[in-house]
Design a protein around this motif. Structure first.
Motif, PDB file in Angstrom:
ATOM      1  N   ALA A  12       0.860  -1.176   0.000  1.00 39.78           N
ATOM      2  CA  ALA A  12       0.000   0.000   0.000  1.00 39.78           C
ATOM      3  C   ALA A  12       0.899   1.230   0.000  1.00 39.78           C
ATOM      4  O   ALA A  12       1.843   1.319   0.791  1.00 39.78           O
ATOM      5  N   VAL A  13       0.622   2.157  -0.888  1.00 38.76           N
ATOM      6  CA  VAL A  13       1.466   3.338  -1.049  1.00 38.76           C
ATOM      7  C   VAL A  13       0.610   4.581  -1.251  1.00 38.76           C
ATOM      8  O   VAL A  13      -0.558   4.489  -1.621  1.00 38.76           O
ATOM      9  N   ARG A  14       1.208   5.719  -1.021  1.00 38.10           N
ATOM     10  CA  ARG A  14       0.665   6.975  -1.513  1.00 38.10           C
ATOM     11  C   ARG A  14       1.355   7.216  -2.854  1.00 38.10           C
ATOM     12  O   ARG A  14       2.490   6.826  -3.052  1.00 38.10           O
ATOM     13  N   ARG A  15       0.683   7.841  -3.790  1.00 42.65           N
ATOM     14  CA  ARG A  15       1.259   8.140  -5.107  1.00 42.65           C
ATOM     15  C   ARG A  15       1.590   6.844  -5.871  1.00 42.65           C
ATOM     16  O   ARG A  15       2.703   6.582  -6.273  1.00 42.65           O
ATOM     17  N   GLY A  16       0.556   6.027  -6.057  1.00 41.44           N
ATOM     18  CA  GLY A  16       0.728   4.714  -6.670  1.00 41.44           C
ATOM     19  C   GLY A  16       1.405   4.719  -8.023  1.00 41.44           C
ATOM     20  O   GLY A  16       2.267   3.892  -8.292  1.00 41.44           O
ATOM     21  N   ARG A  17       1.023   5.658  -8.886  1.00 44.71           N
ATOM     22  CA  ARG A  17       1.644   5.689 -10.220  1.00 44.71           C
ATOM     23  C   ARG A  17       3.141   5.935 -10.105  1.00 44.71           C
ATOM     24  O   ARG A  17       3.934   5.312 -10.818  1.00 44.71           O
ATOM     25  N   GLY A  28      13.974  -3.041 -11.850  1.00 44.09           N
ATOM     26  CA  GLY A  28      13.732  -3.739 -13.105  1.00 44.09           C
ATOM     27  C   GLY A  28      12.399  -4.471 -13.121  1.00 44.09           C
ATOM     28  O   GLY A  28      12.228  -5.431 -13.874  1.00 44.09           O
ATOM     29  N   ALA A  29      11.448  -4.035 -12.306  1.00 43.98           N
ATOM     30  CA  ALA A  29      10.139  -4.682 -12.266  1.00 43.98           C
ATOM     31  C   ALA A  29       9.429  -4.517 -13.604  1.00 43.98           C
ATOM     32  O   ALA A  29       9.619  -3.533 -14.314  1.00 43.98           O
ATOM     33  N   VAL A  30       8.600  -5.486 -13.918  1.00 43.95           N
ATOM     34  CA  VAL A  30       7.796  -5.475 -15.129  1.00 43.95           C
ATOM     35  C   VAL A  30       6.326  -5.432 -14.708  1.00 43.95           C
ATOM     36  O   VAL A  30       5.900  -6.235 -13.869  1.00 43.95           O
ATOM     37  N   GLU A  31       5.590  -4.513 -15.268  1.00 40.83           N
ATOM     38  CA  GLU A  31       4.163  -4.409 -14.971  1.00 40.83           C
ATOM     39  C   GLU A  31       3.410  -5.415 -15.829  1.00 40.83           C
ATOM     40  O   GLU A  31       3.505  -5.393 -17.048  1.00 40.83           O
ATOM     41  N   VAL A  32       2.644  -6.312 -15.160  1.00 43.27           N
ATOM     42  CA  VAL A  32       1.912  -7.331 -15.907  1.00 43.27           C
ATOM     43  C   VAL A  32       0.406  -7.116 -15.861  1.00 43.27           C
ATOM     44  O   VAL A  32      -0.331  -7.736 -16.631  1.00 43.27           O
ATOM     45  N   TYR A  33      -0.061  -6.250 -14.973  1.00 45.13           N
ATOM     46  CA  TYR A  33      -1.496  -6.004 -14.851  1.00 45.13           C
ATOM     47  C   TYR A  33      -1.700  -4.663 -14.164  1.00 45.13           C
ATOM     48  O   TYR A  33      -0.948  -4.315 -13.258  1.00 45.13           O
ATOM     49  N   ARG A  34      -2.729  -3.932 -14.601  1.00 38.12           N
ATOM     50  CA  ARG A  34      -3.035  -2.644 -13.972  1.00 38.12           C
ATOM     51  C   ARG A  34      -4.518  -2.340 -14.097  1.00 38.12           C
ATOM     52  O   ARG A  34      -5.112  -2.555 -15.140  1.00 38.12           O
ATOM     53  N   VAL A  35      -5.062  -1.797 -13.011  1.00 36.67           N
ATOM     54  CA  VAL A  35      -6.405  -1.231 -13.014  1.00 36.67           C
ATOM     55  C   VAL A  35      -6.257   0.201 -12.539  1.00 36.67           C
ATOM     56  O   VAL A  35      -5.615   0.452 -11.508  1.00 36.67           O
ATOM     57  N   GLY A  36      -6.805   1.141 -13.264  1.00 33.48           N
ATOM     58  CA  GLY A  36      -6.735   2.542 -12.886  1.00 33.48           C
ATOM     59  C   GLY A  36      -5.377   3.138 -13.197  1.00 33.48           C
ATOM     60  O   GLY A  36      -4.663   2.695 -14.095  1.00 33.48           O
ATOM     61  N   GLY A  37      -5.052   4.185 -12.414  1.00 34.06           N
ATOM     62  CA  GLY A  37      -3.790   4.863 -12.645  1.00 34.06           C
ATOM     63  C   GLY A  37      -3.822   5.776 -13.850  1.00 34.06           C
ATOM     64  O   GLY A  37      -2.799   5.985 -14.503  1.00 34.06           O
ATOM     65  N   GLU A  43      -6.523   6.372  -8.692  1.00 33.68           N
ATOM     66  CA  GLU A  43      -6.128   5.246  -7.852  1.00 33.68           C
ATOM     67  C   GLU A  43      -5.737   4.072  -8.734  1.00 33.68           C
ATOM     68  O   GLU A  43      -6.386   3.777  -9.735  1.00 33.68           O
ATOM     69  N   VAL A  44      -4.682   3.380  -8.309  1.00 34.49           N
ATOM     70  CA  VAL A  44      -4.142   2.301  -9.133  1.00 34.49           C
ATOM     71  C   VAL A  44      -3.915   1.049  -8.292  1.00 34.49           C
ATOM     72  O   VAL A  44      -3.594   1.130  -7.103  1.00 34.49           O
ATOM     73  N   VAL A  45      -4.100  -0.088  -8.934  1.00 32.42           N
ATOM     74  CA  VAL A  45      -3.685  -1.389  -8.424  1.00 32.42           C
ATOM     75  C   VAL A  45      -2.939  -2.040  -9.572  1.00 32.42           C
ATOM     76  O   VAL A  45      -3.462  -2.122 -10.691  1.00 32.42           O
ATOM     77  N   ALA A  46      -1.711  -2.491  -9.312  1.00 25.51           N
ATOM     78  CA  ALA A  46      -0.923  -3.102 -10.381  1.00 25.51           C
ATOM     79  C   ALA A  46      -0.157  -4.299  -9.847  1.00 25.51           C
ATOM     80  O   ALA A  46       0.276  -4.310  -8.692  1.00 25.51           O
TER      81      ALA A  46
END
Length: 142
Positions: A12-17, A28-37, A43-46
């Protein structure tokens, strides 16, 4: 379709994007899924992956019991990121706004350093110095 049991932490974070971009650049993280942002739905969940590991990043949601470290006065979980060159990862993260808690050093059979990311989460960055896990019943001291 049955799924194998796994554990995937959600940070859980502030400033999710911003957090998602930090983890991509620093680790080096790879984004595999996102809702919002988006500008329309901030608000984002990734879901992110680093190697074979997966973790989630979401904007804090106090009504749903999800609080960032800034809201509760500190993190309650420390994550371990295994990397070939731990200090290089720490240095890159510091250059992106993290705070080094201590530099990578040999301890407990690992080369291990510690940082706090800009969103309040604590990470140990390291790698084993020998075969891991050690042989059964052979815990390592210092």
């Amino acid at each position: 379709m049955p799924y194998a049991p796994t554990v995937s932490p959600q940070l859980a974070v502030r400033r999710g994007r911003e957090a998602i971009e930090f983890y991509k650049s620093a680790f080096g993280a790879v984004e595999v899924y996102r809702v919002g942002g988006t500008d329309e739905h901030a608000e984002v969940v990734a879901q992110l992956t680093v190697g074979d590991a997966s973790f989630w990043v979401a904007d804090e949601s106090p009504p749903n019991g999800s609080f960032s470290p800034q809201s509760v006065g500190g993190a309650t979980v420390k994550l371990l990121l295994i990397a070939d060159e731990p200090q290089a990862v720490i240095d890159r993260a510091v250059g992106l706004g993290a705070t080094q808690v201590y530099a990578a050093e040999a301890q407990h059979g690992w080369l291990l350093g510690h940082l706090e990311d800009p969103f309040g989460h604590h990470w140990e960055i390291g790698r084993p110095l020998g075969d891991w896990p050690p042989a059964a019943g052979h815990a390592r001291d210092g």
